[in-house]
Scaffold this motif. Structure first.
Motif, PDB file in Angstrom:
ATOM      1  N   THR A   1       0.756  -1.273   0.051  1.00 34.82           N
ATOM      2  CA  THR A   1      -0.142  -0.085  -0.040  1.00 34.82           C
ATOM      3  C   THR A   1       0.987   1.070  -0.045  1.00 34.82           C
ATOM      4  O   THR A   1       1.890   1.352   0.724  1.00 34.82           O
ATOM      5  CB  THR A   1      -0.771  -0.001   1.348  1.00 34.82           C
ATOM      6  OG1 THR A   1      -1.724  -1.074   1.294  1.00 34.82           O
ATOM      7  CG2 THR A   1      -1.914   1.256   1.286  1.00 34.82           C
ATOM      8  N   THR A   2       0.584   2.068  -0.977  1.00 33.15           N
ATOM      9  CA  THR A   2       1.214   3.506  -0.991  1.00 33.15           C
ATOM     10  C   THR A   2       0.406   4.654  -0.786  1.00 33.15           C
ATOM     11  O   THR A   2      -0.824   4.471  -0.658  1.00 33.15           O
ATOM     12  CB  THR A   2       1.765   3.969  -2.302  1.00 33.15           C
ATOM     13  OG1 THR A   2       0.944   4.206  -3.345  1.00 33.15           O
ATOM     14  CG2 THR A   2       2.654   2.280  -2.912  1.00 33.15           C
ATOM     15  N   SER A   3       0.738   5.809  -0.551  1.00 33.24           N
ATOM     16  CA  SER A   3      -0.019   7.069  -0.423  1.00 33.24           C
ATOM     17  C   SER A   3      -0.943   7.196  -1.518  1.00 33.24           C
ATOM     18  O   SER A   3      -2.022   7.872  -1.177  1.00 33.24           O
ATOM     19  CB  SER A   3       0.888   8.259  -0.171  1.00 33.24           C
ATOM     20  OG  SER A   3       1.614   8.426  -1.384  1.00 33.24           O
ATOM     21  N   LEU A   4      -0.625   6.645  -2.633  1.00 29.42           N
ATOM     22  CA  LEU A   4      -1.688   6.624  -3.810  1.00 29.42           C
ATOM     23  C   LEU A   4      -2.931   5.981  -3.675  1.00 29.42           C
ATOM     24  O   LEU A   4      -3.982   6.058  -4.421  1.00 29.42           O
ATOM     25  CB  LEU A   4      -0.830   6.634  -5.205  1.00 29.42           C
ATOM     26  CG  LEU A   4       0.329   7.420  -5.598  1.00 29.42           C
ATOM     27  CD1 LEU A   4       1.134   6.732  -6.430  1.00 29.42           C
ATOM     28  CD2 LEU A   4      -0.248   8.636  -6.150  1.00 29.42           C
ATOM     29  N   ASP A   5      -2.696   4.860  -2.696  1.00 31.08           N
ATOM     30  CA  ASP A   5      -4.014   4.275  -2.531  1.00 31.08           C
ATOM     31  C   ASP A   5      -5.036   4.735  -1.300  1.00 31.08           C
ATOM     32  O   ASP A   5      -6.016   3.990  -1.061  1.00 31.08           O
ATOM     33  CB  ASP A   5      -3.294   2.665  -1.898  1.00 31.08           C
ATOM     34  CG  ASP A   5      -2.577   2.005  -3.165  1.00 31.08           C
ATOM     35  OD1 ASP A   5      -2.857   2.061  -4.277  1.00 31.08           O
ATOM     36  OD2 ASP A   5      -1.616   1.697  -2.911  1.00 31.08           O
ATOM     37  N   VAL A   6      -4.500   5.657  -0.804  1.00 31.80           N
ATOM     38  CA  VAL A   6      -5.088   6.101   0.413  1.00 31.80           C
ATOM     39  C   VAL A   6      -5.754   7.467   0.305  1.00 31.80           C
ATOM     40  O   VAL A   6      -4.814   8.497   0.226  1.00 31.80           O
ATOM     41  CB  VAL A   6      -4.193   5.866   1.707  1.00 31.80           C
ATOM     42  CG1 VAL A   6      -5.021   6.504   3.039  1.00 31.80           C
ATOM     43  CG2 VAL A   6      -3.950   4.403   1.745  1.00 31.80           C
ATOM     44  N   ASP A   7      -6.899   7.793   0.402  1.00 33.43           N
ATOM     45  CA  ASP A   7      -7.490   8.956   0.417  1.00 33.43           C
ATOM     46  C   ASP A   7      -6.989  10.102   1.465  1.00 33.43           C
ATOM     47  O   ASP A   7      -6.712   9.695   2.460  1.00 33.43           O
ATOM     48  CB  ASP A   7      -8.938   9.312   0.399  1.00 33.43           C
ATOM     49  CG  ASP A   7      -9.821   8.921  -0.838  1.00 33.43           C
ATOM     50  OD1 ASP A   7      -9.073   8.810  -1.839  1.00 33.43           O
ATOM     51  OD2 ASP A   7     -11.055   8.929  -0.655  1.00 33.43           O
ATOM     52  N   GLY A   8      -6.383  11.252   0.923  1.00 32.83           N
ATOM     53  CA  GLY A   8      -5.904  12.206   2.150  1.00 32.83           C
ATOM     54  C   GLY A   8      -4.535  11.909   2.691  1.00 32.83           C
ATOM     55  O   GLY A   8      -3.896  12.585   3.471  1.00 32.83           O
ATOM     56  N   TRP A   9      -3.770  11.047   1.971  1.00 34.80           N
ATOM     57  CA  TRP A   9      -2.467  10.941   2.588  1.00 34.80           C
ATOM     58  C   TRP A   9      -1.373  11.834   1.740  1.00 34.80           C
ATOM     59  O   TRP A   9      -1.069  11.450   0.691  1.00 34.80           O
ATOM     60  CB  TRP A   9      -2.030   9.217   2.198  1.00 34.80           C
ATOM     61  CG  TRP A   9      -0.604   8.963   2.991  1.00 34.80           C
ATOM     62  CD1 TRP A   9       0.266   9.638   3.308  1.00 34.80           C
ATOM     63  CD2 TRP A   9      -0.185   7.580   2.854  1.00 34.80           C
ATOM     64  NE1 TRP A   9       1.403   8.971   3.960  1.00 34.80           N
ATOM     65  CE2 TRP A   9       1.122   7.695   3.716  1.00 34.80           C
ATOM     66  CE3 TRP A   9      -0.850   6.363   2.843  1.00 34.80           C
ATOM     67  CZ2 TRP A   9       1.788   6.531   3.861  1.00 34.80           C
ATOM     68  CZ3 TRP A   9       0.140   5.144   3.192  1.00 34.80           C
ATOM     69  CH2 TRP A   9       1.616   5.187   3.626  1.00 34.80           C
ATOM     70  N   ASP A  10      -1.300  12.865   2.273  1.00 33.08           N
ATOM     71  CA  ASP A  10      -0.182  13.823   1.726  1.00 33.08           C
ATOM     72  C   ASP A  10       0.675  14.221   2.679  1.00 33.08           C
ATOM     73  O   ASP A  10       0.875  13.229   3.673  1.00 33.08           O
ATOM     74  CB  ASP A  10      -1.092  15.349   1.390  1.00 33.08           C
ATOM     75  CG  ASP A  10      -1.649  15.603   2.474  1.00 33.08           C
ATOM     76  OD1 ASP A  10      -1.391  15.632   3.645  1.00 33.08           O
ATOM     77  OD2 ASP A  10      -2.512  16.880   2.322  1.00 33.08           O
ATOM     78  N   SER A  11       1.687  15.120   2.291  1.00 38.61           N
ATOM     79  CA  SER A  11       2.714  15.354   3.083  1.00 38.61           C
ATOM     80  C   SER A  11       2.566  15.642   4.600  1.00 38.61           C
ATOM     81  O   SER A  11       3.277  15.224   5.569  1.00 38.61           O
ATOM     82  CB  SER A  11       3.733  16.397   2.415  1.00 38.61           C
ATOM     83  OG  SER A  11       3.178  17.461   2.436  1.00 38.61           O
TER      84      SER A  11
END
Lengths: 551, 86
Positions: free
Chosen positions: B30-40
């Motif tokens: 799982t990466t940040s691209l798979d999860v809504d709202g996962w930004d810096s």
């Protein structure tokens, strides 16, 4: 009236107070102290390196560095030889470097940089992507600072009225405009703003802000150079991960001022766990700038840090833009920021009326009054000045306006006319104080950075499986993060897999702009609403999304 | 702590941090691209929350560029092992 030149002021500080600290530079949990004498010597080393490469008067020098004292030296060195420096962002780890550099091609064609100062890894990527189209480069290296310097001083040649730098802070690369600033405008604005704040020789600034943004560049770096004051400079990347390090810096160095965008206040609160206290009693003001400032953000910040010595009277607002060097208006220090609880219905019709007690209201925060030498007007679409409390377009005039966009005469003519700059912001004036309410165009401010909805849409539209042109990018309020978030609504072709398409849209926007969109909604073809003229309506689709019907 | 145990705890922290549904699928890939709202910004919150959950502190420079959840799990296992040794 003579205001002095930036090279002249640098030399004066280095001569009169050589050991005074210009900057406490913090990186990797270590601090380096840079005196004004150090700053002057290292800047001259860069100036000498430029001269040897034939870089001089009027040449554009791009400074593209990570958090390093070389940022200061490379920039001031360029000013010393009469070149025109500009700080530029470097690619973030999530951006694809080939896309990043290719995106710079059009910009480079316009501004024709004479030299790019960067670090090895970045320059290698640039050479691979751009080949012969890349300008000459200079690697920022400590060895450069150790070279013998000629004894002559060569910073006297710059005239006060000359353009001494470009600010490329608005929009993503393809749309970037080089805001031309003269020495007189910069020194004049910094001095007038300092008088407004009562900012004197004993004051000091703590900052985590990147220098390619006008808040970091002018409010922090230029202020410290022009006035000869102390700056604590933190690494923006480290700050994002550990935002309370700004409070540590203020406590340790007894800093008196810090500027930060609205999201930063909330980010700090979110990370200040438990009941930990800091001694923030040295602070005269924390100034909220560069994003819409929110009353509830201030309330939460003041509540969390009351035991650390923060009072609502220390939380202030500034309205600023690179086209005016920096500050346009500033709330008055010594008291709290004025608020208006506006009647939402009247407000939606462009009039501001105080809501009755107990009624639903839109909380608006004042940005204060214009600083000395600056004028503000609110005008309607025909250009006529509107009365107080009527919402219109914000125009800025006065002594510190930019000289235009570098080599973009048509764009300059559109925005700068008869000594007035059309900001693109909407707002109103009440009792002489400016309130900013929104934007004329589709600019979205995300964590202090400006993006345009149409840019995001163009990227998403190219993704395989998306129906071309059937895309909307909208900004929504992420209440939990207290920040603007971008949502992309895309119509997906019937033969494409929605999950794959939405992921591909995220990847494309992240790689091209370095922007993490909060979510992507895949819709069946025909779901997005058009305006009567056949264009896809951002406003209507945003309203439907917020109602929950486009998810 | 086994890898599966670390992953399970990271998943629980992610559900809380990003307000995911209880049945959210989180794997090593799982990466940040798979999860809504996962930004810096929320990434910084996630790191703080996992540090609290595991009672450890992660090396700052290693936390910027985590490619996926698997790398976070490995970093946590290293950090927890070091803490146990101390």
């Amino acid at each position: 009236m003579s205001v002095g030149t930036i090279p002249g002021l640098l030399r004066a500080h280095a001569t009169e107070r050589p050991d005074a600290t210009f900057c406490t530079f913090v990186a990797n949990a270590t601090s380096q102290t840079i005196s004004f004498a150090d700053l002057e010597r290292a800047s001259r080393a860069y100036a000498e390196a430029y001269r040897r490469r034939g870089v001089g008067r009027g040449d554009v020098v791009l400074v593209m560095l990570k958090h390093s004292p070389h940022l200061f030296y490379a920039y001031l060195g360029a000013m010393l030889v009469g070149a025109i420096p500009s700080f530029m962002p470097f690619p973030t780890p999530k951006q694809r470097s080939d896309l990043f550099w290719n995106d710079h091609r059009a910009l480079f064609e316009v501004i024709q940089p004479r030299l790019i100062v960067s670090y090895d890894e970045n320059l290698r990527a640039a050479a691979a992507a751009l080949g012969d189209a890349l300008a000459p480069t200079l690697c920022a290296d400590d060895a450069l600072l150790r070279e013998e310097l000629p004894t002559g001083w060569f910073g006297d040649a710059v005239g006060e009225g000359e353009v001494v730098c470009l600010q490329h802070s608005s929009g993503t690369t393809g749309l970037k405009k080089g805001v031309m600033l003269t020495n007189r405008a910069i020194v004049g604005e910094v001095s007038a703003y300092a008088r407004r704040l009562g900012f004197g020789a004993e004051d000091s600034i703590a900052s985590w802000l990147p220098l390619y943004h006008d808040m970091g560049f002018v409010a922090c770096f230029m202020t410290s150079v022009v006035l000869g004051t102390h700056l604590v400079a933190l690494d923006p990347f480290e700050w994002v991960m550990r935002p309370t390090m700004l409070l540590d810096a203020i406590e340790t160095h007894r800093s008196t001022f810090a500027w930060l965008p609205n999201f930063a206040f909330s980010h700090i609160v979110a990370h200040a766990r438990g009941d930990r206290r800091w001694d923030l009693s040295s602070l005269r003001a924390l100034i909220n700038c560069s994003e819409p400032c929110k009353a509830h953000t201030f309330d939460r910040f003041a509540a969390r840090f009351a035991t650390s010595g923060i009072t609502p009277e220390q939380l202030h607002v500034c309205y600023a833009m690179a086209e005016n060097v920096f500050a346009v208006t500033q709330s008055e220090l010594g008291g709290g920021v004025r608020r208006i609880d506006a009647d939402p219905i009247a407000f939606s019709r462009g009039r501001v009326r105080q809501a009755e007690p107990g009624e639903r209201a839109v909380a608006l925060l004042s940005c204060g009054t214009a600083i000395e030498g600056v004028r503000v007007e609110i005008r309607d679409e025909s250009g006529k000045v509107v009365p107080e409390r009527a919402v219109g377009d914000i125009y800025v005039g006065g002594s510190f306006l930019f000289d235009g966009y570098y080599r973009r005469p048509e764009l300059t003519a559109e925005r700068l006319r008869d000594g007035w700059y059309r900001t693109g912001d909407r707002g109103f004036v009440a009792a002489g104080e400016l309130f900013v309410t929104g934007r004329v165009d589709d600019m979205l401010i995300v964590n202090g950075r400006n993006y345009y909805a149409h840019e995001v849409e163009a990227i998403a539209s190219e993704v395989a499986g998306v129906v071309p042109g059937r895309v909307v990018a909208i900004g929504i309020e992420d209440e939990r993060a207290d920040a603007t978030a971008i949502v992309v609504l895309v119509e997906v072709r019937a033969d494409a897999e929605s999950a794959l398409v939405t992921r591909a849209v995220r990847v494309a926007v992240l790689e091209a702009l370095g922007l993490a969109v909060q979510s992507v909604s895949a819709l069946e073809p025909g779901r997005l609403i058009k305006t009567t003229s056949g264009k896809i309506s951002r406003e209507k689709n945003r309203a439907l999304y917020l109602q929950g019907s486009l998810r | 702590m086994t890898e599966a145990e670390v992953l399970a705890r990271v998943r629980a922290v992610m559900i809380e941090t990003f307000r995911l549904t209880d049945d959210a699928v989180v794997t090593r890939a799982t990466t940040s691209l798979d999860v809504d709202g996962w930004d810096s910004l929320s990434h910084a919150l996630l790191i703080m929350n996992v540090e609290e959950a595991f009672g450890t502190e992660l090396p700052l420079e290693r936390t910027y560029e985590l490619a996926d959840v698997g790398e976070l799990v490995d970093l946590l296992r290293d950090a927890v092992a070091r803490t146990d040794v101390r």
